[in-house]
Structures are given as C-alpha cells and as structure tokens.
Scaffold this active site. Structure first.
Site, PDB file in Angstrom:
ATOM      1  N   ALA A   1      58.445  51.354  81.791  1.00 38.57           N
ATOM      2  CA  ALA A   1      59.852  51.501  82.214  1.00 38.57           C
ATOM      3  C   ALA A   1      59.949  52.268  83.541  1.00 38.57           C
ATOM      4  CB  ALA A   1      60.669  52.204  81.132  1.00 38.57           C
ATOM      5  N   GLY A   2      58.979  53.162  83.808  1.00 41.31           N
ATOM      6  CA  GLY A   2      58.986  53.901  85.075  1.00 41.31           C
ATOM      7  C   GLY A   2      58.911  55.415  84.940  1.00 41.31           C
ATOM      8  N   LYS A   3      58.572  55.915  83.784  1.00 43.58           N
ATOM      9  CA  LYS A   3      58.552  57.370  83.558  1.00 43.58           C
ATOM     10  C   LYS A   3      57.571  58.083  84.497  1.00 43.58           C
ATOM     11  CE  LYS A   3      57.373  56.689  79.234  1.00 43.58           C
ATOM     12  NZ  LYS A   3      57.347  55.209  79.281  1.00 43.58           N
ATOM     13  N   THR A   4      56.347  57.575  84.548  1.00 46.19           N
ATOM     14  CA  THR A   4      55.331  58.201  85.395  1.00 46.19           C
ATOM     15  C   THR A   4      55.728  58.095  86.866  1.00 46.19           C
ATOM     16  OG1 THR A   4      53.598  57.676  83.795  1.00 46.19           O
ATOM     17  CG2 THR A   4      52.880  58.124  86.043  1.00 46.19           C
TER      18      THR A   4
ATOM     19  N   SER B   1      57.686  58.645  73.681  1.00 43.81           N
ATOM     20  CA  SER B   1      58.469  59.406  72.682  1.00 43.81           C
ATOM     21  C   SER B   1      59.526  58.521  72.014  1.00 43.81           C
ATOM     22  CB  SER B   1      59.084  60.678  73.285  1.00 43.81           C
ATOM     23  OG  SER B   1      59.661  60.497  74.554  1.00 43.81           O
TER      24      SER B   1
HETATM   25  P1  ADP Z   1      55.767  54.336  82.315  1.00 44.92           P
HETATM   26  O1  ADP Z   1      55.269  55.683  82.771  1.00 44.92           O
HETATM   27  O2  ADP Z   1      57.191  54.387  81.833  1.00 44.92           O
HETATM   28  O3  ADP Z   1      54.851  53.638  81.370  1.00 44.92           O
HETATM   29  P2  ADP Z   1      55.015  53.501  84.964  1.00 44.92           P
HETATM   30  O4  ADP Z   1      55.709  54.445  85.875  1.00 44.92           O
HETATM   31  O5  ADP Z   1      53.563  53.742  84.648  1.00 44.92           O
HETATM   32  O6  ADP Z   1      55.845  53.396  83.597  1.00 44.92           O
HETATM   33  O7  ADP Z   1      55.127  52.011  85.475  1.00 44.92           O
HETATM   34  C1  ADP Z   1      56.327  51.491  85.971  1.00 44.92           C
HETATM   35  C2  ADP Z   1      55.983  50.368  86.946  1.00 44.92           C
HETATM   36  O8  ADP Z   1      57.173  49.726  87.365  1.00 44.92           O
HETATM   37  C3  ADP Z   1      55.277  50.862  88.198  1.00 44.92           C
HETATM   38  O9  ADP Z   1      54.284  49.944  88.560  1.00 44.92           O
HETATM   39  C4  ADP Z   1      56.415  50.884  89.229  1.00 44.92           C
HETATM   40  O10 ADP Z   1      55.938  50.710  90.536  1.00 44.92           O
HETATM   41  C5  ADP Z   1      57.238  49.689  88.771  1.00 44.92           C
HETATM   42  N1  ADP Z   1      58.650  49.732  89.170  1.00 44.92           N
HETATM   43  C6  ADP Z   1      59.315  48.699  89.746  1.00 44.92           C
HETATM   44  N2  ADP Z   1      60.601  49.019  89.995  1.00 44.92           N
HETATM   45  C7  ADP Z   1      60.757  50.280  89.552  1.00 44.92           C
HETATM   46  C8  ADP Z   1      61.886  51.169  89.544  1.00 44.92           C
HETATM   47  N3  ADP Z   1      63.073  50.790  90.021  1.00 44.92           N
HETATM   48  N4  ADP Z   1      61.732  52.408  89.002  1.00 44.92           N
HETATM   49  C9  ADP Z   1      60.509  52.775  88.488  1.00 44.92           C
HETATM   50  N5  ADP Z   1      59.410  51.983  88.491  1.00 44.92           N
HETATM   51  C10 ADP Z   1      59.531  50.752  89.013  1.00 44.92           C
END
Ligand code: ADP
Length: 174
Positions: free
Chosen positions: A15-18, A85
């Site tokens: 989703a983008g957490k990291t 979580s």
């Molecule tokens: P999580 O930590 O939630 O598992 P990650 O941050 O590891 O997710 O991965 C999210 C991926 O989505 C990354 O490759 C990031 O570059 C991509 N991405 C694309 N658009 C977005 C956005 N708007 N916000 C956050 N991440 C994004």
C-alpha cells in the site's frame, strides 16, 4: 525534551507504508524531531525473528512493535511503525496504552497492491505458495477512525507526506 509520539501506519502489503515513512523521516528530522522507523519487514528479521503469520504470531509481532514504539515515544522520539498490523483490536490496544498515538491508514485497493506486487508476494499467494496472506486469504481490518488516511491510489508520495505533516501540526505534535 521534544515531544515523542507514535505514528502508526497500517495497510495492505504494497500500500505504501515503507515508502511514505521513508519520505516522511527527513521532513520530521528537518523540524528537529528524533525519528526511528520500526518497519515490519525489518522487525521480522530481528525483534520478531522466528514468528510466523498465524493470528497469534501476528498479534505478538504487533505487540512487540507497540511496546518498543512506546519506549521510544516516552523518551521524546517519533516512533514510526510500518507494519501491516491487520487486526483492529491490537492496534486499539496500543492506542489505549499510548496517549500520543496517531494512526495513519495507508489505503490502496487490493487490486492496486497486487498490480504493484513489489515483493512478488501476491503472485505467490495467488499460486498457493504462501498461505494466510493478508488481503488474499487472511483478513485486513480497516481502521474505523484513523487520524490520517493516505489514499495512495490517488495521492502521490509527496502529497501523503504533506497530508501527514499538516495533520501533525494541527494536532500540535510538530
Ligand atoms: P508497504 O510498506 O505498505 O508494503 P511499500 O512502500 O513497500 O509498501 O511499497 C509500495 C510501492 O508502491 C512502492 O514500490 C512505491 O514506489 C509504489 N507506489 C506507487 N504509487 C505510490 C504512492 N502514491 N504512494 C506510495 N507508494 C506508491
């Protein structure tokens, strides 16, 4: 001493957490905050090494993250947690223990997370190679009242960071 707090990210894998937490870190440091990120994947290789993905193990993992985040925050650190979580009850348990708790729902439809498939895990879960994968054959319970929602299907990383900073200012944390 600076005011510490927990910034609790929750959301599906991919989703983008990291990504958002890493982009946020320098912004908080530039404002004089001490910051520590407790990333789910990193925690699982150290603090929670050996734990699996049963509900019990997931709960233990999240309680450990919450405990460490609490220790950090009471010493003036901004503790950012970035783990799926998935269970609402455990998130709320940590909220109840920590008065300075800000929940960030990093929201993206399953289809989007699956299309990104950053770590190739969704493909494995669909192929049955991973059992109990959140969103596929394990639950994700959305937060009901998160302080912040980052909708990463529409908001860019920069927009999400801005949204979080604005809310933290409004709440008086920064
Ligand atoms: P999580 O930590 O939630 O598992 P990650 O941050 O590891 O997710 O991965 C999210 C991926 O989505 C990354 O490759 C990031 O570059 C991509 N991405 C694309 N658009 C977005 C956005 N708007 N916000 C956050 N991440 C994004």
């Amino acid at each position: 001493m600076e005011k510490g707090f927990i910034l609790w990210f929750t959301g599906l894998s991919g989703a983008g957490k990291t990504t958002i937490s890493k982009a946020l870190e320098p912004e908080l440091k530039a404002r004089g905050c001490k910051v520590e990120i407790l990333d789910g994947d990193v925690v699982r290789t150290h603090l929670s090494k050996g734990l699996g993905f049963s509900k019990e193990d997931r709960d233990t993992n999240i309680r450990r993250i919450g405990f460490v985040a609490h220790l950090l925050s009471r010493n003036g650190v901004v503790a950012i947690t970035a783990a799926i979580s998935p269970y609402r009850a455990i998130r709320d348990e940590i909220r109840a223990m920590e008065p300075n708790f800000v929940e960030v729902y990093v929201k993206a439809p399953l289809a989007t997370c699956e299309a990104r498939d950053v770590k190739g895990l969704y493909a494995k879960a669909r192929a049955g190679e991973i059992k109990g994968f959140t969103g596929i054959d394990d639950p994700y319970e959305e937060p009901l009242n998160p302080e912040i929602v980052c909708d990463t299907d529409c908001d860019s990383v920069a927009e999400s960071v801005e949204k979080i900073l604005t809310k933290l200012e409004l709440l008086g944390y920064i």
